[in-house]
Design a protein around this motif. Structure first.
Motif, mmCIF file in Angstrom:
data_model
loop_
_atom_site.group_PDB
_atom_site.id
_atom_site.type_symbol
_atom_site.label_atom_id
_atom_site.label_comp_id
_atom_site.label_asym_id
_atom_site.label_seq_id
_atom_site.Cartn_x
_atom_site.Cartn_y
_atom_site.Cartn_z
ATOM 1 N N HIS A 102 0.834 -1.207 0.000
ATOM 2 C CA HIS A 102 0.000 0.000 0.000
ATOM 3 C C HIS A 102 0.864 1.251 0.000
ATOM 4 O O HIS A 102 0.587 2.203 -0.751
ATOM 5 C CB HIS A 102 -0.922 -0.014 1.223
ATOM 6 N N HIS A 103 1.916 1.252 0.833
ATOM 7 C CA HIS A 103 2.823 2.404 0.864
ATOM 8 C C HIS A 103 3.495 2.589 -0.492
ATOM 9 O O HIS A 103 3.628 3.723 -0.976
ATOM 10 C CB HIS A 103 3.875 2.202 1.946
ATOM 11 N N HIS A 152 2.357 1.704 -3.381
ATOM 12 C CA HIS A 152 1.370 2.184 -4.344
ATOM 13 C C HIS A 152 1.121 3.677 -4.174
ATOM 14 O O HIS A 152 1.008 4.412 -5.173
ATOM 15 C CB HIS A 152 0.074 1.397 -4.177
ATOM 16 N N GLN A 153 1.027 4.128 -2.919
ATOM 17 C CA GLN A 153 0.802 5.549 -2.673
ATOM 18 C C GLN A 153 1.961 6.394 -3.189
ATOM 19 O O GLN A 153 1.762 7.456 -3.791
ATOM 20 C CB GLN A 153 0.596 5.788 -1.167
ATOM 21 N N GLN A 193 1.949 9.284 -6.172
ATOM 22 C CA GLN A 193 2.405 10.651 -5.931
ATOM 23 C C GLN A 193 3.489 11.072 -6.908
ATOM 24 O O GLN A 193 3.591 12.236 -7.287
ATOM 25 C CB GLN A 193 2.913 10.781 -4.493
#
Length: 322
Positions: free
Chosen positions: A214-215, A217-218, A222
Protein backbone atom coordinates in the motif's frame (compact mmCIF):
# COMPACT_ATOMS: atom_id res chain seq x y z
CA UNK A 1 23.53 -47.64 32.56
CA UNK A 2 24.95 -44.74 30.62
CA UNK A 3 22.71 -41.87 29.56
CA UNK A 4 21.09 -41.84 26.16
CA UNK A 5 20.63 -39.44 23.27
CA UNK A 6 17.66 -37.17 22.69
CA UNK A 7 15.76 -39.58 20.49
CA UNK A 8 16.33 -42.71 22.53
CA UNK A 9 14.25 -43.98 25.45
CA UNK A 10 16.26 -46.28 27.68
CA UNK A 11 14.66 -49.44 26.38
CA UNK A 12 15.85 -48.67 22.86
CA UNK A 13 19.53 -48.18 23.43
CA UNK A 14 20.71 -51.18 25.33
CA UNK A 15 24.02 -52.43 23.97
CA UNK A 16 23.47 -55.17 21.46
CA UNK A 17 19.92 -54.16 20.49
CA UNK A 18 19.01 -53.76 16.79
CA UNK A 19 18.70 -50.02 17.33
CA UNK A 20 22.35 -49.70 18.31
CA UNK A 21 24.27 -52.35 16.40
CA UNK A 22 23.74 -50.87 12.93
CA UNK A 23 23.53 -47.20 13.82
CA UNK A 24 26.10 -46.39 16.50
CA UNK A 25 29.82 -46.13 16.88
CA UNK A 26 31.45 -47.33 20.06
CA UNK A 27 33.56 -45.41 22.50
CA UNK A 28 34.68 -48.12 24.89
CA UNK A 29 31.49 -49.70 26.25
CA UNK A 30 29.36 -46.61 25.64
CA UNK A 31 27.39 -46.49 22.35
CA UNK A 32 27.76 -43.16 20.58
CA UNK A 33 24.99 -42.36 18.15
CA UNK A 34 26.30 -40.49 15.07
CA UNK A 35 23.14 -38.37 15.06
CA UNK A 36 24.04 -37.08 18.52
CA UNK A 37 27.45 -36.16 17.12
CA UNK A 38 25.70 -34.21 14.36
CA UNK A 39 23.57 -32.42 16.95
CA UNK A 40 26.69 -31.60 18.97
CA UNK A 41 28.42 -30.15 15.91
CA UNK A 42 25.31 -28.16 15.06
CA UNK A 43 25.18 -26.88 18.63
CA UNK A 44 28.80 -25.74 18.45
CA UNK A 45 28.16 -23.85 15.21
CA UNK A 46 24.99 -22.30 16.61
CA UNK A 47 26.73 -21.19 19.81
CA UNK A 48 29.73 -19.64 18.03
CA UNK A 49 27.66 -17.84 15.40
CA UNK A 50 25.15 -16.35 17.83
CA UNK A 51 27.85 -15.47 20.37
CA UNK A 52 29.19 -12.98 17.80
CA UNK A 53 25.78 -11.30 17.56
CA UNK A 54 25.34 -11.17 21.35
CA UNK A 55 28.80 -9.68 21.89
CA UNK A 56 28.35 -7.07 19.13
CA UNK A 57 25.01 -5.88 20.53
CA UNK A 58 26.26 -6.01 24.13
CA UNK A 59 29.40 -3.97 23.44
CA UNK A 60 27.77 -1.27 21.30
CA UNK A 61 25.67 1.25 23.28
CA UNK A 62 24.20 2.50 20.00
CA UNK A 63 22.44 -0.83 19.49
CA UNK A 64 19.81 -0.36 22.19
CA UNK A 65 16.73 0.31 20.06
CA UNK A 66 13.80 -2.12 20.47
CA UNK A 67 14.68 -3.84 17.20
CA UNK A 68 18.22 -4.62 18.41
CA UNK A 69 16.97 -5.77 21.83
CA UNK A 70 14.74 -8.32 20.11
CA UNK A 71 17.52 -9.46 17.79
CA UNK A 72 19.76 -9.79 20.85
CA UNK A 73 17.09 -11.87 22.59
CA UNK A 74 16.88 -14.16 19.56
CA UNK A 75 20.67 -14.53 19.41
CA UNK A 76 20.90 -15.22 23.15
CA UNK A 77 18.18 -17.87 22.93
CA UNK A 78 19.90 -19.57 20.00
CA UNK A 79 23.26 -19.32 21.80
CA UNK A 80 21.80 -21.13 24.83
CA UNK A 81 20.19 -23.71 22.53
CA UNK A 82 23.55 -24.44 20.96
CA UNK A 83 25.19 -24.77 24.37
CA UNK A 84 22.35 -27.05 25.47
CA UNK A 85 22.95 -29.40 22.54
CA UNK A 86 26.68 -29.54 23.30
CA UNK A 87 26.14 -30.10 27.03
CA UNK A 88 23.57 -32.79 26.31
CA UNK A 89 26.18 -34.73 24.36
CA UNK A 90 28.80 -34.20 27.06
CA UNK A 91 26.58 -35.45 29.87
CA UNK A 92 25.19 -38.31 27.79
CA UNK A 93 28.48 -39.79 26.61
CA UNK A 94 31.45 -38.22 28.39
CA UNK A 95 30.46 -37.40 31.97
CA UNK A 96 27.46 -39.78 31.97
CA UNK A 97 25.27 -37.84 34.40
CA UNK A 98 21.53 -38.50 34.25
CA UNK A 99 20.46 -35.54 36.46
CA UNK A 100 22.71 -33.16 34.51
CA UNK A 101 21.40 -34.52 31.22
CA UNK A 102 17.86 -33.89 32.44
CA UNK A 103 18.84 -30.28 33.12
CA UNK A 104 20.30 -29.90 29.64
CA UNK A 105 17.07 -31.19 28.07
CA UNK A 106 15.25 -28.50 30.03
CA UNK A 107 17.78 -25.93 28.79
CA UNK A 108 17.24 -27.02 25.18
CA UNK A 109 13.44 -26.80 25.54
CA UNK A 110 13.62 -23.37 27.22
CA UNK A 111 16.11 -21.90 24.75
CA UNK A 112 14.39 -23.15 21.59
CA UNK A 113 11.08 -21.90 23.01
CA UNK A 114 12.67 -18.49 23.66
CA UNK A 115 14.03 -18.52 20.11
CA UNK A 116 10.59 -19.11 18.60
CA UNK A 117 8.97 -16.55 20.91
CA UNK A 118 11.67 -14.03 19.97
CA UNK A 119 10.89 -14.59 16.28
CA UNK A 120 7.24 -13.84 17.05
CA UNK A 121 8.26 -10.71 19.00
CA UNK A 122 10.37 -9.51 16.04
CA UNK A 123 7.40 -10.05 13.74
CA UNK A 124 5.14 -8.05 16.07
CA UNK A 125 7.75 -5.29 16.26
CA UNK A 126 8.02 -5.09 12.47
CA UNK A 127 4.26 -4.89 12.15
CA UNK A 128 3.97 -2.12 14.74
CA UNK A 129 6.85 -0.17 13.17
CA UNK A 130 4.87 -0.02 9.91
CA UNK A 131 1.34 0.31 11.28
CA UNK A 132 2.28 2.99 13.84
CA UNK A 133 5.13 4.57 11.90
CA UNK A 134 4.64 8.06 13.34
CA UNK A 135 4.60 7.03 17.01
CA UNK A 136 6.82 3.95 16.86
CA UNK A 137 10.00 5.66 18.10
CA UNK A 138 8.55 6.53 21.49
CA UNK A 139 9.06 5.54 25.09
CA UNK A 140 5.89 3.48 24.87
CA UNK A 141 7.48 1.22 22.27
CA UNK A 142 10.55 0.66 24.47
CA UNK A 143 8.32 -0.25 27.43
CA UNK A 144 6.25 -2.61 25.28
CA UNK A 145 9.43 -4.29 24.03
CA UNK A 146 10.71 -4.82 27.58
CA UNK A 147 7.36 -6.34 28.58
CA UNK A 148 7.45 -8.70 25.59
CA UNK A 149 10.99 -9.80 26.46
CA UNK A 150 10.06 -10.39 30.10
CA UNK A 151 7.01 -12.44 29.19
CA UNK A 152 8.67 -14.56 26.50
CA UNK A 153 11.62 -15.48 28.71
CA UNK A 154 9.36 -16.18 31.70
CA UNK A 155 7.15 -18.53 29.65
CA UNK A 156 10.20 -20.18 28.06
CA UNK A 157 11.82 -20.73 31.45
CA UNK A 158 8.59 -22.26 32.74
CA UNK A 159 8.49 -24.69 29.80
CA UNK A 160 12.13 -25.61 30.36
CA UNK A 161 11.59 -26.33 34.04
CA UNK A 162 8.79 -28.84 33.41
CA UNK A 163 11.08 -31.84 32.74
CA UNK A 164 13.24 -30.96 35.75
CA UNK A 165 10.30 -30.56 38.14
CA UNK A 166 8.82 -33.96 37.37
CA UNK A 167 6.95 -33.64 34.07
CA UNK A 168 8.97 -36.40 32.43
CA UNK A 169 8.63 -40.07 31.57
CA UNK A 170 11.38 -41.45 33.81
CA UNK A 171 8.86 -43.24 36.02
CA UNK A 172 6.53 -44.37 33.21
CA UNK A 173 8.17 -45.23 29.90
CA UNK A 174 4.81 -45.70 28.16
CA UNK A 175 4.20 -41.95 28.46
CA UNK A 176 7.45 -41.04 26.65
CA UNK A 177 7.41 -38.94 23.51
CA UNK A 178 9.86 -39.06 20.62
CA UNK A 179 12.21 -36.88 22.69
CA UNK A 180 13.46 -38.55 25.84
CA UNK A 181 12.56 -37.84 28.66
CA UNK A 182 9.70 -35.51 27.65
CA UNK A 183 6.19 -36.91 27.96
CA UNK A 184 3.83 -37.25 25.02
CA UNK A 185 1.50 -34.63 26.54
CA UNK A 186 4.38 -32.21 27.08
CA UNK A 187 5.53 -32.46 23.48
CA UNK A 188 1.93 -32.22 22.24
CA UNK A 189 1.48 -28.93 24.08
CA UNK A 190 4.74 -27.60 22.62
CA UNK A 191 3.76 -28.71 19.10
CA UNK A 192 0.28 -27.19 19.24
CA UNK A 193 1.73 -23.98 20.66
CA UNK A 194 4.19 -23.83 17.78
CA UNK A 195 1.41 -24.27 15.21
CA UNK A 196 -0.59 -21.46 16.84
CA UNK A 197 2.45 -19.16 16.90
CA UNK A 198 3.19 -19.97 13.28
CA UNK A 199 -0.39 -19.12 12.33
CA UNK A 200 -0.10 -15.79 14.17
CA UNK A 201 3.21 -15.00 12.46
CA UNK A 202 1.71 -15.87 9.08
CA UNK A 203 -1.19 -13.49 9.69
CA UNK A 204 1.14 -10.68 10.79
CA UNK A 205 3.40 -11.12 7.76
CA UNK A 206 0.34 -10.99 5.47
CA UNK A 207 -0.61 -7.68 7.10
CA UNK A 208 2.97 -6.42 6.76
CA UNK A 209 2.97 -7.26 3.06
CA UNK A 210 -0.32 -5.39 2.61
CA UNK A 211 1.05 -2.30 4.36
CA UNK A 212 4.30 -2.35 2.37
CA UNK A 213 2.48 -2.74 -0.94
CA UNK A 214 0.00 0.00 0.00
CA UNK A 215 2.82 2.40 0.86
CA UNK A 216 4.58 1.58 -2.40
CA UNK A 217 1.37 2.18 -4.34
CA UNK A 218 0.80 5.55 -2.67
CA UNK A 219 4.35 6.66 -3.43
CA UNK A 220 4.01 5.50 -7.01
CA UNK A 221 0.83 7.55 -7.45
CA UNK A 222 2.41 10.65 -5.93
CA UNK A 223 5.46 10.49 -8.17
CA UNK A 224 3.70 9.06 -11.24
CA UNK A 225 5.95 6.03 -11.21
CA UNK A 226 5.50 2.92 -13.29
CA UNK A 227 5.53 -0.65 -12.03
CA UNK A 228 9.03 -1.23 -13.33
CA UNK A 229 10.63 1.62 -11.38
CA UNK A 230 13.42 0.88 -8.88
CA UNK A 231 11.16 1.70 -5.92
CA UNK A 232 8.60 -0.88 -6.98
CA UNK A 233 11.35 -3.43 -7.56
CA UNK A 234 12.84 -2.90 -4.09
CA UNK A 235 9.39 -3.06 -2.49
CA UNK A 236 8.68 -6.33 -4.25
CA UNK A 237 12.06 -7.59 -3.06
CA UNK A 238 11.09 -6.67 0.49
CA UNK A 239 7.91 -8.73 0.25
CA UNK A 240 9.94 -11.63 -1.17
CA UNK A 241 12.28 -11.35 1.82
CA UNK A 242 9.32 -11.69 4.19
CA UNK A 243 8.20 -14.81 2.33
CA UNK A 244 11.73 -16.21 2.58
CA UNK A 245 11.82 -15.58 6.34
CA UNK A 246 8.51 -17.32 6.98
CA UNK A 247 9.26 -20.12 4.54
CA UNK A 248 12.62 -20.86 6.14
CA UNK A 249 11.06 -20.92 9.60
CA UNK A 250 8.33 -23.33 8.48
CA UNK A 251 10.73 -25.57 6.53
CA UNK A 252 12.99 -25.97 9.57
CA UNK A 253 10.42 -26.54 12.30
CA UNK A 254 7.27 -27.92 10.67
CA UNK A 255 8.54 -31.49 9.97
CA UNK A 256 9.62 -32.04 13.59
CA UNK A 257 6.50 -30.36 14.99
CA UNK A 258 4.10 -32.52 12.98
CA UNK A 259 6.10 -35.70 13.60
CA UNK A 260 6.33 -35.08 17.36
CA UNK A 261 2.59 -34.49 17.47
CA UNK A 262 1.64 -37.83 15.87
CA UNK A 263 4.47 -40.15 16.95
CA UNK A 264 5.55 -41.65 20.28
CA UNK A 265 8.55 -43.44 21.76
CA UNK A 266 7.79 -46.66 19.85
CA UNK A 267 8.69 -45.01 16.54
CA UNK A 268 12.25 -45.52 15.22
CA UNK A 269 14.66 -42.92 16.70
CA UNK A 270 15.98 -42.30 13.19
CA UNK A 271 12.79 -40.39 12.35
CA UNK A 272 13.23 -38.16 15.40
CA UNK A 273 16.77 -37.22 14.46
CA UNK A 274 15.89 -36.76 10.78
CA UNK A 275 13.31 -34.11 11.71
CA UNK A 276 15.07 -32.61 14.74
CA UNK A 277 18.38 -31.83 13.04
CA UNK A 278 16.77 -29.56 10.39
CA UNK A 279 14.93 -27.75 13.22
CA UNK A 280 18.27 -26.84 14.79
CA UNK A 281 19.39 -25.33 11.47
CA UNK A 282 16.87 -22.53 12.04
CA UNK A 283 19.16 -21.26 14.80
CA UNK A 284 22.03 -21.30 12.32
CA UNK A 285 20.04 -19.31 9.76
CA UNK A 286 18.54 -16.78 12.19
CA UNK A 287 21.69 -14.62 12.53
CA UNK A 288 22.06 -14.51 8.75
CA UNK A 289 18.49 -13.25 8.31
CA UNK A 290 17.93 -11.01 11.32
CA UNK A 291 21.38 -9.84 12.43
CA UNK A 292 24.08 -9.89 9.77
CA UNK A 293 21.77 -8.36 7.14
CA UNK A 294 21.22 -5.33 9.39
CA UNK A 295 23.30 -2.35 8.34
CA UNK A 296 24.16 -1.20 11.88
CA UNK A 297 25.21 -4.67 13.01
CA UNK A 298 27.26 -5.10 9.83
CA UNK A 299 29.11 -1.87 10.62
CA UNK A 300 29.74 -2.97 14.22
CA UNK A 301 31.08 -6.36 13.09
CA UNK A 302 33.41 -4.79 10.50
CA UNK A 303 34.68 -2.24 13.01
CA UNK A 304 35.34 -4.97 15.56
CA UNK A 305 37.14 -7.18 13.03
CA UNK A 306 39.25 -4.75 11.02
CA UNK A 307 38.48 -1.25 12.27
CA UNK A 308 36.90 -0.16 8.98
CA UNK A 309 33.54 -0.23 7.21
CA UNK A 310 33.40 -1.26 3.52
CA UNK A 311 31.64 1.10 1.16
CA UNK A 312 29.13 -1.63 0.26
CA UNK A 313 27.87 -1.59 3.86
CA UNK A 314 27.41 2.20 3.89
CA UNK A 315 24.18 2.25 1.97
CA UNK A 316 20.73 3.66 2.51
CA UNK A 317 18.05 1.42 3.96
CA UNK A 318 15.60 0.09 1.39
CA UNK A 319 12.28 -1.72 1.62
CA UNK A 320 14.14 -4.96 0.93
CA UNK A 321 15.54 -4.73 4.45
CA UNK A 322 12.08 -5.04 6.02
Amino acid sequence: MASEGIGHPRSKVKAGSPHTDAHVLYQGSVPVNPWDVVLCISGTLIACENAVVVLVIWQNPGLRAPMFLLIGSLALADLLAGLGLVLHFVFAYLLRSDPAQLLTVGLVVASFSASIFSLLAITIDRYLSLYYALTYNSERTVTFTHVMLLLLWAVSLGLGLLPVTGVNCLAEEASCSVVWPLTKNNVAVLSVSFLLLFGLMLQLYVQICKIVMHHAHQIALQHHLLAATPHYVTTRKGVSTLALILGTFAACWMPFTVYALVADYTYPPLYTYATLVPATYNSVINPLIYAFRNQEIQKAVWLACCGCVPHSVQRARTPSDV
